[in-house]
Design a protein around this motif. Structure first.
Motif, mmCIF file in Angstrom:
data_model
loop_
_atom_site.group_PDB
_atom_site.id
_atom_site.type_symbol
_atom_site.label_atom_id
_atom_site.label_comp_id
_atom_site.label_asym_id
_atom_site.label_seq_id
_atom_site.Cartn_x
_atom_site.Cartn_y
_atom_site.Cartn_z
ATOM 1 N N ILE A 167 0.869 -1.383 0.092
ATOM 2 C CA ILE A 167 -0.098 -0.038 -0.006
ATOM 3 C C ILE A 167 0.901 1.211 -0.056
ATOM 4 N N ALA A 168 0.637 2.155 -0.843
ATOM 5 C CA ALA A 168 1.412 3.517 -0.762
ATOM 6 C C ALA A 168 0.410 4.656 -0.394
ATOM 7 N N TYR A 169 0.903 5.410 0.697
ATOM 8 C CA TYR A 169 0.003 6.580 1.040
ATOM 9 C C TYR A 169 0.805 7.489 0.500
ATOM 10 N N GLU A 170 -0.362 8.135 -0.360
ATOM 11 C CA GLU A 170 0.210 9.442 -1.167
ATOM 12 C C GLU A 170 -0.741 10.481 -1.072
ATOM 13 N N PRO A 171 -0.297 11.304 -0.029
ATOM 14 C CA PRO A 171 -1.208 12.467 -0.029
ATOM 15 C C PRO A 171 -1.123 13.526 -1.394
ATOM 16 N N VAL A 172 -2.422 13.503 -1.942
ATOM 17 C CA VAL A 172 -2.595 14.021 -3.320
ATOM 18 C C VAL A 172 -1.711 15.573 -3.480
ATOM 19 N N TRP A 173 -1.897 16.295 -2.245
ATOM 20 C CA TRP A 173 -1.351 17.506 -2.185
ATOM 21 C C TRP A 173 0.050 17.677 -2.125
ATOM 22 N N ALA A 174 0.731 16.379 -1.981
ATOM 23 C CA ALA A 174 2.248 16.342 -2.373
ATOM 24 C C ALA A 174 2.875 15.744 -3.390
ATOM 25 N N ILE A 175 1.900 15.224 -4.147
ATOM 26 C CA ILE A 175 2.525 14.432 -5.545
ATOM 27 C C ILE A 175 3.039 15.478 -6.670
ATOM 28 N N GLY A 176 4.224 15.574 -6.839
ATOM 29 C CA GLY A 176 4.513 16.560 -8.037
ATOM 30 C C GLY A 176 4.698 17.898 -7.538
ATOM 31 N N THR A 177 4.407 18.157 -6.349
ATOM 32 C CA THR A 177 4.458 19.782 -5.961
ATOM 33 C C THR A 177 5.459 20.166 -5.386
ATOM 34 N N GLY A 178 6.662 19.206 -4.923
ATOM 35 C CA GLY A 178 7.576 19.534 -4.157
ATOM 36 C C GLY A 178 7.486 19.861 -2.430
ATOM 37 N N ARG A 179 6.069 19.668 -2.446
ATOM 38 C CA ARG A 179 5.544 20.016 -0.889
ATOM 39 C C ARG A 179 5.448 18.431 -0.496
ATOM 40 N N THR A 180 6.142 18.246 0.934
ATOM 41 C CA THR A 180 6.003 16.752 1.173
ATOM 42 C C THR A 180 5.473 16.628 2.595
ATOM 43 N N ALA A 181 4.817 15.634 2.699
ATOM 44 C CA ALA A 181 4.205 15.401 4.099
ATOM 45 C C ALA A 181 5.206 15.531 5.048
ATOM 46 N N THR A 182 5.159 15.810 6.340
ATOM 47 C CA THR A 182 6.320 15.642 7.391
ATOM 48 C C THR A 182 6.394 14.368 7.776
ATOM 49 N N ALA A 183 7.440 13.892 8.428
ATOM 50 C CA ALA A 183 7.490 12.625 8.711
ATOM 51 C C ALA A 183 6.566 11.839 9.867
ATOM 52 N N GLU A 184 6.176 13.058 10.702
ATOM 53 C CA GLU A 184 5.145 12.600 11.453
ATOM 54 C C GLU A 184 3.800 12.293 10.869
ATOM 55 N N GLN A 185 3.467 13.286 9.756
ATOM 56 C CA GLN A 185 2.033 13.056 9.054
ATOM 57 C C GLN A 185 2.155 11.594 8.373
ATOM 58 N N ALA A 186 3.384 11.536 7.634
ATOM 59 C CA ALA A 186 3.556 10.199 6.864
ATOM 60 C C ALA A 186 3.370 9.099 7.941
ATOM 61 N N ASN A 187 3.954 9.206 8.808
ATOM 62 C CA ASN A 187 3.821 8.060 9.649
ATOM 63 C C ASN A 187 2.460 7.873 10.141
ATOM 64 N N GLU A 188 1.830 8.783 10.631
ATOM 65 C CA GLU A 188 0.679 8.661 11.487
ATOM 66 C C GLU A 188 -0.608 8.262 10.322
ATOM 67 N N VAL A 189 -0.304 8.359 9.103
ATOM 68 C CA VAL A 189 -1.267 7.853 8.193
ATOM 69 C C VAL A 189 -0.906 6.629 7.827
ATOM 70 N N CYS A 190 0.411 6.194 7.555
ATOM 71 C CA CYS A 190 0.786 4.962 7.535
ATOM 72 C C CYS A 190 0.340 3.894 8.412
ATOM 73 N N ARG A 191 0.462 4.277 9.842
ATOM 74 C CA ARG A 191 0.252 3.717 10.964
ATOM 75 C C ARG A 191 -1.444 3.413 10.834
ATOM 76 N N ALA A 192 -2.278 4.349 10.585
ATOM 77 C CA ALA A 192 -3.640 4.283 10.518
ATOM 78 C C ALA A 192 -4.150 3.195 9.546
ATOM 79 N N ILE A 193 -3.481 3.279 8.297
ATOM 80 C CA ILE A 193 -3.593 2.234 7.192
ATOM 81 C C ILE A 193 -3.288 0.954 7.735
ATOM 82 N N ARG A 194 -2.295 0.624 8.376
ATOM 83 C CA ARG A 194 -1.713 -0.683 9.165
ATOM 84 C C ARG A 194 -2.918 -1.044 9.845
ATOM 85 N N GLY A 195 -3.602 -0.013 10.651
ATOM 86 C CA GLY A 195 -4.697 -0.491 11.870
ATOM 87 C C GLY A 195 -5.839 -0.842 10.980
ATOM 88 N N THR A 196 -6.241 -0.327 9.594
ATOM 89 C CA THR A 196 -7.292 -0.692 9.032
ATOM 90 C C THR A 196 -6.918 -2.124 8.454
#
Ligand code: PEP
Length: 255
Positions: A167-196
């Motif tokens: 599974i790839a968590y890809e915030p749409v606002w970060a794709i090709g924009t040069g704007r990256t999720a913070t490491a905390e934001q990325a981890n929080e959502v990846c953890r939530a996906i793992r929970g699902t």
């Protein structure tokens, strides 16, 4: 499960870039840089490049993927490519549900689910993309939304097929924009996906699932993102077309 026991995978998404000749050239540049990688490495190329990329990847350990496939095996679906067609070429991976497919080509959670099931039935490993748009993040619904996308995409997928799902968590606002999720934001959502995944298939399945982050990952920010406990690699767009940058991301994932 310890993150070190999961398989980190760095996958390049070349999107609609490179002719077959250019793809072969890029592979020749990538190959020496990928030798001895401490993680899985996959290149997802345009359909017309797959033959050249497969040939170049032979004996290297680099996996080869497509960027989409249809839910039927064959039939009157002009312009589409099926999972058995890809598998018969030797393609091992396929990206399903990329936000650009959802945004520009009418892909829905329901069609993503049909494609996921067809790809798995065809023997491919699926890189399933999920992620929120900026307004959804601002409304505070990211984890619920991504959980729902994951749940619908995996509908009808048997537990024994999960080993062929990334599974790839890809915030749409970060794709090709040069704007990256913070490491905390990325981890929080990846953890939530793992929970699902755990809620659907049990804790062991959630623990074992490779969950990537994608969205403007580059040589400079990869190490911090990839060090997060629930981030198991990355899906890389722009930087995957730059051999040195892609290699730096692979090196960061192997640490
Ligand atoms: C992507 O295409 O999946 C992606 C993450 O792109 P980029 O790295 O360019 O943001």
């Amino acid at each position: 499960m310890n993150k070190a026991l999961r398989r980190a995978v760095i996958a390049g998404n070349w999107k609609m870039n490179k002719t077959p000749g250019e793809a072969a050239e890029l592979m020749e540049q990538l190959k020496p840089l990928c030798e001895g990688a401490g993680c899985g490495v996959v290149v997802c190329a345009p359909f017309v490049d797959l033959h050249a990329v497969l040939e170049a990847a032979q004996g290297t350990g680099i996996g080869v993927g497509a960027q989409n496939c249809h839910w039927e095996q064959s039939g009157a679906f002009t312009g589409e490519i099926s999972a058995p067609m890809l598998a018969s070429m030797g393609v091992q991976y396929v990206i399903i549900g990329h936000s650009e497919r959802r945004q520009y080509f009418g892909e829905t959670d329901a069609t993503v689910n049909r494609r996921v099931r067809a790809a798995l039935a065809g023997g491919l490993t699926v890189i399933l993309c999920v992620g929120e748009v900026l307004t959804q993040r601002e409304q505070g619904v990211t984890c619920e939304l991504v959980g729902m996308q994951t749940k619908i995409a995996l509908g009808g997928v048997a537990p024994e097929e999960l080993k062929n799902v990334i599974i790839a968590y890809e915030p749409v606002w970060a794709i090709g924009t040069g704007r990256t999720a913070t490491a905390e934001q990325a981890n929080e959502v990846c953890r939530a996906i793992r929970g699902t995944v755990s809620s659907l298939y049990g804790a062991a399945a959630g623990d074992a699932m490779t969950i990537q982050y994608g969205g403007s990952m580059n040589a400079g920010n990869a190490a911090e993102l990839l060090a997060q406990p629930d981030v198991d690699g990355g899906l890389i767009g722009g930087a995957s077309l730059k051999p040195a940058d892609f290699a730096a991301i692979i090196a960061a994932a192997g640490k």
